[in-house]
Enzyme design. Structure first.
Site, PDB file in Angstrom:
ATOM      1  N   ASP A  18       3.519  -2.000 -49.126  1.00 18.86           N
ATOM      2  CA  ASP A  18       4.221  -3.423 -49.654  1.00 18.86           C
ATOM      3  C   ASP A  18       5.083  -3.771 -48.978  1.00 18.86           C
ATOM      4  O   ASP A  18       6.161  -3.029 -49.270  1.00 18.86           O
ATOM      5  CB  ASP A  18       3.313  -4.722 -50.399  1.00 18.86           C
ATOM      6  CG  ASP A  18       3.348  -6.237 -50.415  1.00 18.86           C
ATOM      7  OD1 ASP A  18       3.037  -6.263 -49.335  1.00 18.86           O
ATOM      8  OD2 ASP A  18       3.070  -6.179 -51.241  1.00 18.86           O
ATOM      9  N   GLY A  19       5.568  -4.667 -47.844  1.00 18.72           N
ATOM     10  CA  GLY A  19       6.657  -5.157 -48.097  1.00 18.72           C
ATOM     11  C   GLY A  19       8.189  -5.397 -46.480  1.00 18.72           C
ATOM     12  O   GLY A  19       8.731  -5.427 -46.109  1.00 18.72           O
ATOM     13  N   ASN A  20       6.863  -4.865 -45.144  1.00 18.33           N
ATOM     14  CA  ASN A  20       7.288  -4.452 -44.057  1.00 18.33           C
ATOM     15  C   ASN A  20       7.540  -5.895 -43.468  1.00 18.33           C
ATOM     16  O   ASN A  20       7.922  -5.902 -43.218  1.00 18.33           O
ATOM     17  CB  ASN A  20       5.179  -3.882 -43.226  1.00 18.33           C
ATOM     18  CG  ASN A  20       5.213  -3.340 -43.628  1.00 18.33           C
ATOM     19  OD1 ASN A  20       5.677  -1.875 -44.326  1.00 18.33           O
ATOM     20  ND2 ASN A  20       3.859  -2.738 -42.622  1.00 18.33           N
ATOM     21  N   ARG A  22       8.709  -8.228 -45.200  1.00  9.75           N
ATOM     22  CA  ARG A  22      10.141  -8.742 -45.427  1.00  9.75           C
ATOM     23  C   ARG A  22      11.433  -7.328 -44.884  1.00  9.75           C
ATOM     24  O   ARG A  22      12.663  -8.073 -44.646  1.00  9.75           O
ATOM     25  CB  ARG A  22      10.271  -8.655 -47.035  1.00  9.75           C
ATOM     26  CG  ARG A  22       9.379  -9.879 -48.094  1.00  9.75           C
ATOM     27  CD  ARG A  22       9.524  -9.836 -48.921  1.00  9.75           C
ATOM     28  NE  ARG A  22       7.717  -8.718 -49.569  1.00  9.75           N
ATOM     29  CZ  ARG A  22       7.642  -8.482 -50.530  1.00  9.75           C
ATOM     30  NH1 ARG A  22       7.626  -8.833 -51.404  1.00  9.75           N
ATOM     31  NH2 ARG A  22       6.329  -8.305 -50.704  1.00  9.75           N
ATOM     32  N   TRP A  23      11.098  -6.433 -44.720  1.00  6.08           N
ATOM     33  CA  TRP A  23      11.926  -5.618 -44.415  1.00  6.08           C
ATOM     34  C   TRP A  23      12.067  -5.676 -43.029  1.00  6.08           C
ATOM     35  O   TRP A  23      14.058  -5.992 -42.324  1.00  6.08           O
ATOM     36  CB  TRP A  23      11.502  -3.872 -44.332  1.00  6.08           C
ATOM     37  CG  TRP A  23      12.087  -2.791 -43.607  1.00  6.08           C
ATOM     38  CD1 TRP A  23      12.371  -2.128 -44.702  1.00  6.08           C
ATOM     39  CD2 TRP A  23      12.856  -2.424 -42.626  1.00  6.08           C
ATOM     40  NE1 TRP A  23      13.389  -1.111 -44.131  1.00  6.08           N
ATOM     41  CE2 TRP A  23      13.300  -1.310 -42.263  1.00  6.08           C
ATOM     42  CE3 TRP A  23      11.273  -3.555 -40.897  1.00  6.08           C
ATOM     43  CZ2 TRP A  23      13.292  -0.706 -40.977  1.00  6.08           C
ATOM     44  CZ3 TRP A  23      12.586  -2.066 -40.253  1.00  6.08           C
ATOM     45  CH2 TRP A  23      12.505  -1.496 -39.834  1.00  6.08           C
ATOM     46  N   SER A  64      -9.318  -6.745 -46.522  1.00 10.49           N
ATOM     47  CA  SER A  64     -10.002  -8.169 -46.083  1.00 10.49           C
ATOM     48  C   SER A  64      -9.486  -9.123 -45.752  1.00 10.49           C
ATOM     49  O   SER A  64     -10.552 -10.385 -45.174  1.00 10.49           O
ATOM     50  CB  SER A  64     -11.585  -8.200 -46.815  1.00 10.49           C
ATOM     51  OG  SER A  64     -11.319  -8.224 -48.370  1.00 10.49           O
ATOM     52  N   ASN A  66      -6.306  -9.400 -45.171  1.00 10.87           N
ATOM     53  CA  ASN A  66      -5.734  -9.890 -44.007  1.00 10.87           C
ATOM     54  C   ASN A  66      -6.137 -10.658 -43.280  1.00 10.87           C
ATOM     55  O   ASN A  66      -5.057 -10.831 -42.039  1.00 10.87           O
ATOM     56  CB  ASN A  66      -4.731  -8.135 -43.940  1.00 10.87           C
ATOM     57  CG  ASN A  66      -3.913  -7.822 -44.891  1.00 10.87           C
ATOM     58  OD1 ASN A  66      -3.782  -6.687 -45.372  1.00 10.87           O
ATOM     59  ND2 ASN A  66      -2.420  -8.758 -45.403  1.00 10.87           N
ATOM     60  N   LEU A 193      -2.469  -6.580 -58.074  1.00 10.43           N
ATOM     61  CA  LEU A 193      -3.055  -5.448 -57.193  1.00 10.43           C
ATOM     62  C   LEU A 193      -4.248  -5.509 -55.468  1.00 10.43           C
ATOM     63  O   LEU A 193      -4.783  -5.174 -55.204  1.00 10.43           O
ATOM     64  CB  LEU A 193      -4.825  -4.809 -58.288  1.00 10.43           C
ATOM     65  CG  LEU A 193      -4.624  -3.910 -58.926  1.00 10.43           C
ATOM     66  CD1 LEU A 193      -5.922  -3.785 -60.302  1.00 10.43           C
ATOM     67  CD2 LEU A 193      -4.832  -2.721 -58.062  1.00 10.43           C
ATOM     68  N   SER A 194      -4.197  -7.298 -55.646  1.00  8.96           N
ATOM     69  CA  SER A 194      -4.332  -8.161 -54.470  1.00  8.96           C
ATOM     70  C   SER A 194      -5.866  -7.297 -54.173  1.00  8.96           C
ATOM     71  O   SER A 194      -5.768  -7.200 -52.462  1.00  8.96           O
ATOM     72  CB  SER A 194      -2.800  -7.563 -53.504  1.00  8.96           C
ATOM     73  OG  SER A 194      -2.204  -8.266 -54.047  1.00  8.96           O
TER      74      SER A 194
HETATM   75  C1  IPE Z   1      -1.954  -5.830 -49.806  1.00  5.87           C
HETATM   76  O1  IPE Z   1      -0.816  -6.305 -49.418  1.00  5.87           O
HETATM   77  C2  IPE Z   1      -2.753  -5.213 -48.600  1.00  5.87           C
HETATM   78  C3  IPE Z   1      -2.077  -3.897 -48.090  1.00  5.87           C
HETATM   79  C4  IPE Z   1      -1.033  -3.314 -48.487  1.00  5.87           C
HETATM   80  C5  IPE Z   1      -3.099  -3.623 -46.485  1.00  5.87           C
HETATM   81  P1  IPE Z   1      -0.770  -8.177 -48.792  1.00  5.87           P
HETATM   82  O2  IPE Z   1       0.818  -8.483 -49.024  1.00  5.87           O
HETATM   83  O3  IPE Z   1      -1.404  -8.534 -48.439  1.00  5.87           O
HETATM   84  O4  IPE Z   1      -0.693  -8.421 -50.366  1.00  5.87           O
HETATM   85  P2  IPE Z   1      -0.335  -9.973 -51.286  1.00  5.87           P
HETATM   86  O5  IPE Z   1      -0.521 -10.823 -50.019  1.00  5.87           O
HETATM   87  O6  IPE Z   1       0.642 -10.423 -51.469  1.00  5.87           O
HETATM   88  O7  IPE Z   1      -0.881  -9.955 -52.216  1.00  5.87           O
HETATM   89  C1  IPE Z   2       2.076  -4.779 -45.562  1.00  5.14           C
HETATM   90  O1  IPE Z   2       3.695  -5.403 -45.174  1.00  5.14           O
HETATM   91  C2  IPE Z   2       1.036  -4.444 -44.898  1.00  5.14           C
HETATM   92  C3  IPE Z   2       0.125  -5.575 -44.467  1.00  5.14           C
HETATM   93  C4  IPE Z   2      -0.261  -6.273 -45.870  1.00  5.14           C
HETATM   94  C5  IPE Z   2      -0.841  -5.259 -43.655  1.00  5.14           C
HETATM   95  P1  IPE Z   2       3.373  -7.108 -45.553  1.00  5.14           P
HETATM   96  O2  IPE Z   2       3.066  -7.153 -43.652  1.00  5.14           O
HETATM   97  O3  IPE Z   2       2.795  -7.268 -46.661  1.00  5.14           O
HETATM   98  O4  IPE Z   2       4.631  -7.601 -46.204  1.00  5.14           O
HETATM   99  P2  IPE Z   2       5.108  -8.256 -46.996  1.00  5.14           P
HETATM  100  O5  IPE Z   2       4.462  -8.640 -47.849  1.00  5.14           O
HETATM  101  O6  IPE Z   2       4.820 -10.031 -46.255  1.00  5.14           O
HETATM  102  O7  IPE Z   2       6.654  -8.369 -46.614  1.00  5.14           O
HETATM  103 MG    MG Z   3       2.481  -8.234 -48.340  1.00  2.00          MG
END
Ligand code: IPE
Ligand code: IPE
Ligand code: MG
Length: 247
Positions: A18-20, A22-23, A64, A66, A193-194
């Protein structure tokens, strides 16, 4: 053995990458740039896990839920999965990695479905680390699909409801045959856990890392492994030293 490798190595590590977004935001870049940078970390994570003697590495690549993201972002993420498999499959295969995919195969594009099947088939006989890609994966969706399968078996007379056990359920979810994760890591500081591995993570240890996924390097992975090594898992029982004192 490398000095940074903990003695108590988890057999199965699952990561919520997670965090792509925001990066990328922090750099004034589009979210897709963060996803691209994230894909680059996957190779390193597989290698680090294999070197540490982890046997299964599950990566949450697309949930699911996303699908609820903007159309363009979803399409970019699909493109990146294609890119990753096309670019890295040969190398993963060379490195003896076995690829498995969990998640719902319905509603994904046919060419992606074909790539996922190809990745699994080509690496089926490999004996190194198993890379489990959670794609279009949601634990509740997985449970619903498993319940349907079990209900069908009962309906057709192949299964007696009284014979259903935890092993039956474990055998009908996507991870059938894969041991439960010992360690679940989530990057980006979020502590939830999402909808990831709800059944399987029943006794997993959780390590929440503040770093964003594109910054999750070898050292960060080892930090998480070391933290796992310090945990005391009790599974509802009493810790071994206490037992010794009490007996
Ligand atoms: C969980 O991250 C899904 C993946 C890392 C693929 P999300 O960014 O989708 O989760 P939420 O929305 O913050 O709970
Ligand atoms: C995780 O990074 C990648 C996926 C959920 C596919 P995010 O896209 O959720 O990045 P943030 O949480 O918005 O920073
Ligand atoms: Mg995220």
């Amino acid at each position: 053995m490398r000095s940074e490798t903990p003695i108590n190595v988890p057999q199965h590590v699952a990561i919520i990458m997670d965090g792509n977004g925001r990066w990328a935001n922090a750099r004034g870049l589009p979210r897709t740039a963060g996803h691209r940078a994230g894909v680059e970390r996957v190779r390193e994570a597989v290698r680090t896990a294999a070197e540490a003697d982890v046997k299964y590495l599950t990566l949450f690549a697309f949930s699911s839920e996303n699908w609820n993201r903007p159309k363009q972002e979803v399409s970019d993420l699909m493109g990146l999965l294609r890119f990753f498999i096309r670019r890295d499959l040969a190398e993963l295969h060379r490195e003896n990695v076995r690829v498995r995919v969990i998640g719902c195969r319905q509603s994904i594009q046919p060419d992606i479905k074909a790539l996922l099947v190809e990745a699994e088939e080509r690496t089926r006989e490999n004996t190194g680390i198993s890379l489990v890609i959670a794609f279009n994966y949601g634990a509740r969706d997985e449970m619903v699909r498993a319940v349907r399968e079990i209900a069908e078996a009962v309906k057709s007379g192949d299964m007696d409801p009284a014979s259903i056990t935890e092993t039956t359920v474990a055998g009908h979810i996507d991870t059938a045959g894969i041991p439960d994760p010992d360690l679940v890591i989530r990057t980006s500081g979020e502590q939830r856990l999402s909808n990831f591995l709800l059944w399987q993570a029943a006794y997993a240890e959780f390590v929440f890392m503040p770093c964003l996924w594109p910054d999750f390097d070898r050292a960060a992975f080892h930090e998480a492994l070391n933290e796992f090594g310090r945990r005391d898992r009790r599974y509802g029982a009493v810790a071994a030293p206490e037992l010794a004192v009490g007996s």
